[in-house]
Scaffold this active site. Structure first.
Site, PDB file in Angstrom:
ATOM      1  N   ASP A 148      -6.765   2.627  13.390  1.00 29.22           N
ATOM      2  CA  ASP A 148      -5.528   3.335  12.887  1.00 29.22           C
ATOM      3  C   ASP A 148      -5.587   4.598  12.309  1.00 29.22           C
ATOM      4  OD1 ASP A 148      -4.083   1.412  14.548  1.00 29.22           O
ATOM      5  OD2 ASP A 148      -3.950   0.060  12.682  1.00 29.22           O
ATOM      6  N   ASP A 202       0.748  -1.455  -0.018  1.00 30.10           N
ATOM      7  CA  ASP A 202       0.015  -0.015   0.012  1.00 30.10           C
ATOM      8  C   ASP A 202       0.785   1.401   0.108  1.00 30.10           C
ATOM      9  OD1 ASP A 202      -2.384  -1.311  -0.038  1.00 30.10           O
ATOM     10  OD2 ASP A 202      -2.607  -1.185   2.291  1.00 30.10           O
ATOM     11  N   SER A 252      -3.541  -9.854   7.255  1.00 29.05           N
ATOM     12  CA  SER A 252      -2.857  -8.544   7.681  1.00 29.05           C
ATOM     13  C   SER A 252      -2.285  -8.738   8.809  1.00 29.05           C
ATOM     14  CB  SER A 252      -4.030  -7.563   7.410  1.00 29.05           C
ATOM     15  OG  SER A 252      -3.841  -6.475   8.302  1.00 29.05           O
ATOM     16  N   ARG A 288       0.735   3.657  17.284  1.00 30.67           N
ATOM     17  CA  ARG A 288       0.232   4.976  16.451  1.00 30.67           C
ATOM     18  C   ARG A 288       0.866   6.152  16.771  1.00 30.67           C
ATOM     19  NH1 ARG A 288       0.833   1.669  12.383  1.00 30.67           N
ATOM     20  NH2 ARG A 288      -0.905   0.154  12.056  1.00 30.67           N
TER      21      ARG A 288
HETATM   22  N1  ARG Z   1      -7.375  -4.464  16.264  1.00 33.04           N
HETATM   23  C1  ARG Z   1      -6.153  -4.045  16.527  1.00 33.04           C
HETATM   24  C2  ARG Z   1      -6.259  -2.477  16.803  1.00 33.04           C
HETATM   25  O1  ARG Z   1      -7.181  -1.818  16.327  1.00 33.04           O
HETATM   26  C3  ARG Z   1      -5.016  -4.032  15.566  1.00 33.04           C
HETATM   27  C4  ARG Z   1      -5.163  -3.262  14.065  1.00 33.04           C
HETATM   28  C5  ARG Z   1      -4.563  -3.609  13.017  1.00 33.04           C
HETATM   29  N2  ARG Z   1      -4.351  -4.989  12.802  1.00 33.04           N
HETATM   30  C6  ARG Z   1      -3.765  -5.690  11.718  1.00 33.04           C
HETATM   31  N3  ARG Z   1      -3.605  -6.870  11.538  1.00 33.04           N
HETATM   32  N4  ARG Z   1      -3.287  -5.035  10.647  1.00 33.04           N
HETATM   33  O2  ARG Z   1      -5.412  -1.948  17.746  1.00 33.04           O
END
Ligand code: ARG
Length: 410
Positions: free
Chosen positions: A129, A20, A181, A100
């Site tokens: 995110d 991406d 992912s 993040r």
């Molecule tokens: N559900 C988790 C959160 O919101 C992880 C999000 C990202 N997950 C991923 N497999 N890329 O903190």
């Protein structure tokens, strides 16, 4: 949909090196004549960032930053969450969510240095995110423009993006794409998509990245000793090591013993329920050991109050409100509670389970003379009579009044 106000802009992009954000570098140059500065943060992910700057330059970036955020991440983010007992919906140690705000801060710092007016990230429009990135950036730099091209661009699938790369001669890794992912850092791994989207499907073994299954864990047990100072872990098996080394070491050991695999149907901030698998061996072990030391050292009423704050703190992190006065106020309270949380805990690891073997502290509130049932007992038993009488007074009052009600009805 065209993104307004970024034509010819200099954009700082959070660059992971994945498909991406690689496509994004080209796409922003091509469609908006933008200049791209990439920012790649090292949060201690096992998958190294090696060669990431070269990759960015090859895609046409004008500058590429690789920032080592490991120490700051562990000390100022993960260990805060540990002291707070922050587990989202009772389970998730928040690895992705904690990363993040720090990545957002790093992005802002580079943007300022490079005179970028726009920052970009690779998050989608249905996840948490995007909110965390944007809340972090705006919580520090309210006037920066933030864009998330994945929310706007024409690509509908990974295949669309691959076709775009082929057309433009962008090299894409030949390795077969994982069906999952995956987001990873030193505090944990988050895994979703593929077969995991079906909540009735048990996670296949290949979904896990950094832990052994309890079945495959060694058949003997392992005792781990952890020392804490003011709620912060500082030593493993009596050896003082840096916080980053400590978390790494516990990830390795606990991961080998099948600790820290989690499977969670969770409530996302954007309203949907999603299913995610987590692997957080060190975080799971540290939360367990830390809680045991708190049981010994924190008084009953502070414990009750802190127990109410833990889920609130977890929710705040999950929702991306790291740079908020509320988080600072909560941290002030939590740090106050950690003043006595200094001492040692020994935990036995065995095939995916943890048991506490010992807890000790110079600030222990456990008074054996009070607790003992032997002749050493110093507790004033006669005081129990009055205590019990007064404590149960409301119940006696209610019971008497019931008697009256019954009589009057008759
Ligand atoms: N559900 C988790 C959160 O919101 C992880 C999000 C990202 N997950 C991923 N497999 N890329 O903190």
């Amino acid at each position: 949909m065209r993104i307004e106000g970024i034509d010819g802009a200099k954009i700082a992009l959070a660059f992971s090196g994945g498909l991406d954000t690689s496509v994004m570098i080209k796409w922003l140059q091509e469609n908006y004549n933008a200049e791209i500065v990439t920012v790649s943060g090292d949060l201690g992910q096992e998958k190294e960032l090696k060669g990431i700057r070269e990759k960015a330059f090859a895609l046409g970036a004008v500058a590429a930053y690789e920032v080592d955020l490991k120490e700051e991440f562990v000390n100022d983010f993960a260990f805060h969450a540990l002291k707070a007992g922050a587990l989202y919906e009772g389970l998730y140690p928040l690895a992705t969510a904690l990363g993040r705000p720090l990545l957002g801060k790093a992005l802002v710092e580079v943007a300022k240095k490079e005179n970028c007016t726009v920052v970009a990230h690779g998050c989608t429009g249905k996840g948490n995110d995007q909110v965390r990135f944007e809340a972090a950036v705006w919580g520090i730099a309210p006037d920066l423009k933030v864009i998330a091209p994945v929310r706007n661009w024409e690509f509908r699938s990974r295949e669309d993006e691959m076709a775009y790369c082929t057309e433009r001669g962008i090299p894409v890794a030949a390795t077969k794409a994982s069906p999952y992912s995956i987001d990873e850092n030193i505090w944990g791994t988050s895994i979703e998509c593929g077969v995991l989207e079906d909540p009735t499907a048990a996670p296949p073994e290949d979904a896990y990245q950094r832990t052994l299954s309890p079945e495959d864990a060694p058949s003997d047990s392992m005792n781990i000793s952890i020392d804490f100072i003011n709620g912060t872990p500082v030593a493993v098996n009596n050896e003082k090591i840096t916080s980053v080394e400590l978390v790494r070491k516990l990830n390795r050991i606990a991961g080998e013993y099948g600790i820290g695999r989690l499977d969670l149907i969770e409530n996302r901030l954007v309203g949907i329920k999603s299913r995610e698998i987590y692997e957080a061996p060190a975080a799971t072990l540290l939360h367990f050991a830390h809680r045991e030391l708190e049981r010994l050292t924190i008084d009953k009423w502070t414990t009750r109050y802190k127990e109410q704050m833990s889920p609130a703190y977890a929710e705040l992190i999950y929702n991306g409100l790291w740079y908020s006065p509320l988080r600072e106020a909560m941290d002030a309270f939590i740090d106050e509670t950690q003043k006595r949380v200094t001492g040692n805990v020994i935990v036995k690891l065995y095939k995916g389970t943890m048991r506490v073997l010992s807890r000790s502290s110079e600030y222990s509130l456990y008074d054996q003379a009070l607790a003992s049932y032997t002749s050493e007992d110093t507790f004033d038993h006669s005081a129990g009579e009055g205590f019990s009488k007064i404590f149960s007074l409301p119940l006696r009052t209610i019971a008497r009044s019931k008697e009256k009600i019954l009589t009057s009805v008759e």
